[in-house]
Design a protein around this motif. Structure first.
Motif, PDB file in Angstrom:
ATOM      1  N   ASN A   1       0.800  -1.225   0.000  1.00 12.77           N
ATOM      2  CA  ASN A   1       0.000   0.000   0.000  1.00 12.77           C
ATOM      3  C   ASN A   1       0.833   1.276   0.000  1.00 12.77           C
ATOM      4  O   ASN A   1       0.388   2.306  -0.478  1.00 12.77           O
TER       5      ASN A   1
ATOM      6  N   TYR B   1       0.502   5.465  -1.723  1.00 11.31           N
ATOM      7  CA  TYR B   1       0.678   6.780  -1.099  1.00 11.31           C
ATOM      8  C   TYR B   1       1.848   7.533  -1.734  1.00 11.31           C
ATOM      9  O   TYR B   1       1.772   8.739  -1.942  1.00 11.31           O
TER      10      TYR B   1
ATOM     11  N   LYS C   1       0.674   9.227  -4.781  1.00  7.78           N
ATOM     12  CA  LYS C   1      -0.113  10.437  -4.491  1.00  7.78           C
ATOM     13  C   LYS C   1       0.808  11.607  -4.141  1.00  7.78           C
ATOM     14  O   LYS C   1       0.590  12.746  -4.546  1.00  7.78           O
TER      15      LYS C   1
ATOM     16  N   LEU D   1      -4.355  14.018  -0.684  1.00 10.88           N
ATOM     17  CA  LEU D   1      -3.189  13.614   0.098  1.00 10.88           C
ATOM     18  C   LEU D   1      -3.462  13.733   1.599  1.00 10.88           C
ATOM     19  O   LEU D   1      -3.116  12.841   2.379  1.00 10.88           O
TER      20      LEU D   1
ATOM     21  N   PHE E   1      -5.558  11.038   2.906  1.00 18.01           N
ATOM     22  CA  PHE E   1      -4.820   9.780   3.064  1.00 18.01           C
ATOM     23  C   PHE E   1      -3.801   9.864   4.194  1.00 18.01           C
ATOM     24  O   PHE E   1      -3.428   8.841   4.760  1.00 18.01           O
ATOM     25  N   SER E   2      -3.354  11.077   4.467  1.00 19.60           N
ATOM     26  CA  SER E   2      -2.208  11.204   5.375  1.00 19.60           C
ATOM     27  C   SER E   2      -2.525  10.715   6.789  1.00 19.60           C
ATOM     28  O   SER E   2      -1.621  10.332   7.522  1.00 19.60           O
TER      29      SER E   2
ATOM     30  N   ASN F   1      -3.840   8.039   7.480  1.00 19.19           N
ATOM     31  CA  ASN F   1      -3.523   6.602   7.496  1.00 19.19           C
ATOM     32  C   ASN F   1      -2.044   6.321   7.299  1.00 19.19           C
ATOM     33  O   ASN F   1      -1.603   5.193   7.480  1.00 19.19           O
ATOM     34  N   LEU F   2      -1.322   7.352   6.896  1.00 17.06           N
ATOM     35  CA  LEU F   2       0.092   7.136   6.554  1.00 17.06           C
ATOM     36  C   LEU F   2       0.895   6.419   7.648  1.00 17.06           C
ATOM     37  O   LEU F   2       1.569   5.434   7.361  1.00 17.06           O
TER      38      LEU F   2
ATOM     39  N   MET G   1       0.563   2.761   7.876  1.00 13.50           N
ATOM     40  CA  MET G   1       1.183   1.984   6.800  1.00 13.50           C
ATOM     41  C   MET G   1       2.471   1.335   7.285  1.00 13.50           C
ATOM     42  O   MET G   1       2.842   0.251   6.842  1.00 13.50           O
TER      43      MET G   1
ATOM     44  N   THR H   1       7.264  13.425   4.566  1.00 18.15           N
ATOM     45  CA  THR H   1       6.089  13.903   3.839  1.00 18.15           C
ATOM     46  C   THR H   1       5.285  14.894   4.674  1.00 18.15           C
ATOM     47  O   THR H   1       4.929  15.984   4.200  1.00 18.15           O
TER      48      THR H   1
END
Lengths: 281, 265
Positions: A116, A120, A123, A165, A168-169, A171-172, A175, A194
């Motif tokens: 996954n 990211y 993105k 972004l 999603f961040s 969940n970063l 990961m 990031t």
């Protein structure tokens, strides 16, 4: 060594400086304006400064502000933001950071194929790539004026990528738990880099909007991003605390974050990011 | 830095402060009479000195030392100087204390059982006056608890309130609090240790602030540790050095609960 032109806050009118301190005035696109009406109170002059070497943005911003004769208070904070913003927009600062990030992405692509994290990484590459093209357009005021329509178009595109972004961040960090222990350090490093870079991108977007006179748009981008960034930091903080607790609990699946402790603290407590997401200049 | 034998149950030590690690370091390096332990290697370890200011950086040395104390000297030699995993130390200490043991429990749970057994044993060995003092000290300690902590304890105990605490109830509160885990566990452990300390030694842990209490948690390695270790009538055999490992496990249990109940970031 680069010579850049920075706003010279030492030349600010004392009355305007007082308004700046009270919040009655703010600096947008190099001009001190009335916060309420947007009326221009003073156009700030520029001063050429030879850019010294410094690894970090904030100390450099503070040092240059001090060299410009800005002593303290609200003017110093705005001047520091202005200097940091100029460096982000007019130097290879962002490009260097992006190079570093890209190197990490390259390793991630090589090491974590099919995971996954790659999604990211894709993105993130998209957002910062679009941002770089926006930076090129806004660099020169005349080019920016001539191509205001292009900048608006780019802003819409970059804004959509940023929103994606940020969504999603959250969940970063999680990961990192999904990759093998061997790659966790790499994943955590990538996440921190990031999150630390996002406010610089937001500042560029805001500055681009100001440059073409879209002041409300710039304010909206910054304010919305500030809220999202705060939420991302809270998620990062919670994840980091939970990781430590999982280690205390002897959980063998816990992500080992000890070597990143300092970096996590730096991202969570970054004064430079707070300034970039709070003040305009 | 990591331990010679990577031990997930001790890795949390790297998140402890210098101040938190100091009692453990001193306990591992020095005996009750403040002379270096014959079997200790910390004192000769170039990374470690009695007044080492940066103990946090040497957490792995402390873990290594404890692992070695947990193993038989000859077996350690055969392992190339490495000791045993903390899990094995816990099992040995649990058996020595006659605490319930289960291989499948994680470290925090096994430590909780050992703590409960030790405090229960200390309570049973108290005379009437000491038990009354213990109850009063638990009651006093709970006054500093937050409303949320009191509510959680009341719920865990299945009682209406925490008024009129008898010695038996005080003992049950400490047992329940430790068993409950979570944020209650660390506070109750401190209250329990404080109450034992006051009742048996006449001076307690200072509860002016949690940090102060945490700082003095090391007292368990001093007078309290001696009393409790003696009360356990553990045979001083040549195998696992119980005189070292039992108080060390108690200290580590306290540190683990502290880390578990505080946000590091």
């Amino acid at each position: 060594m680069d010579i850049l032109h920075f706003l010279d806050f030492s030349k600010i009118d004392p009355e305007v400086a007082a308004k700046l301190a009270s919040g009655a005035a703010r600096v947008v696109n190099g001009a001190a304006r009335c916060t309420e009406s947007g009326e221009v109170l003073q156009h700030l002059p520029f001063k050429a400064v030879r850019l010294g070497e410094s690894a970090s943005l904030l100390p450099l911003g503070q040092k240059i502000s001090a060299s410009l004769g800005v002593a303290s208070g609200a003017a110093l904070a705005v001047s520091t933001v202005a200097v940091m913003g100029t460096i982000i927009a007019c130097t290879v600062y962002l490009a260097r950071k992006l190079d570093r990030l890209q190197q990490k992405i390259d390793v991630i692509e090589r090491e974590l194929q099919g995971q996954n994290m790659l999604f990211y990484a894709d993105k993130i590459t998209g957002y910062f790539g679009a941002l770089e093209s926006l930076r090129e357009l806004m660099l020169d005021p005349e080019t920016a004026n001539e191509n205001a329509d292009l900048i608006v178009h780019k802003l819409a595109m970059v804004g959509a990528l940023r929103c994606e972004l940020y969504s999603f961040s959250d969940n970063l960090p999680h990961m990192a738990a999904q990759v093998t222990p061997h790659h966790q350090s790499l994943a955590v490093d990538f996440v921190l880099e990031t999150v630390n870079l996002l406010p610089k991108g937001v500042y560029l977007e805001t500055a681009a909007a100001y440059r073409i006179g879209r002041i409300r748009l710039g304010d909206t981008i910054r304010e919305a991003s500030r809220k999202k960034h705060t939420r991302t930091l809270e998620q990062l903080r919670r994840w980091a605390n939970d990781s430590v607790k999982a280690i205390a609990n002897g959980d063998p699946r816990a992500v080992r974050i000890s070597e990143h402790r300092e970096a996590i603290r730096n991202v969570l407590d970054s004064e430079e990011n707070t300034l970039l997401l709070t003040l305009s200049a | 830095m990591s331990t010679k034998r990577e031990d997930p149950d001790l890795e949390f030590l790297r998140y402890c402060s210098d101040e938190d690690l100091r009692p453990l370091a001193l306990h591992l390096a020095y005996g009750d009479d403040n002379t270096p332990r014959a079997a200790a290697s910390l004192d000769t370890n170039p990374h470690f000195a009695k007044d080492a200011a940066n103990l946090g950086a040497h957490w792995a040395d402390l873990a290594d030392e404890l692992q070695r104390f947990g193993g038989d000297t000859l077996a350690n030699l055969a392992r190339g100087g490495e000791g045993v995993y903390y899990r094995e130390i816990l099992r040995d200490v649990g058996k020595a204390c006659k605490a319930p043991c289960n291989e499948s429990w994680h470290a925090m749970q096994q430590e909780g059982e050992i703590l409960q057994t030790i405090i229960q044993r200390a309570f049973k060995n108290m005379n009437h006056d000491e038990q009354q003092a213990f109850a009063k000290n638990v009651s006093d300690g709970l006054k500093d608890a937050t409303p949320e902590q009191r509510a959680a304890l009341i719920k865990a105990m299945g009682v209406k309130d925490l008024k009129g605490i008898t010695p038996a109830l005080a003992s049950a509160i400490v047992q329940t609090g430790i068993r409950a885990g979570g944020f209650l566990s660390y506070q109750i452990l401190l209250i329990g240790l404080n109450a034992v300390s006051r009742a048996l030694v006449g001076r307690g842990l200072q509860f002016a602030a949690n940090t102060a209490a945490a700082r003095t948690l090391g007292i368990f390695l001093g007078p309290i540790g001696w009393i409790i270790t003696a009360s356990l009538t553990v045979p001083m055999i040549t195998g696992p050095a119980y005189r070292v490992t039992i108080p060390a496990v108690v200290q580590i249990a306290g540190l683990r609960r502290k880390i578990f109940n505080h946000d590091a970031f």
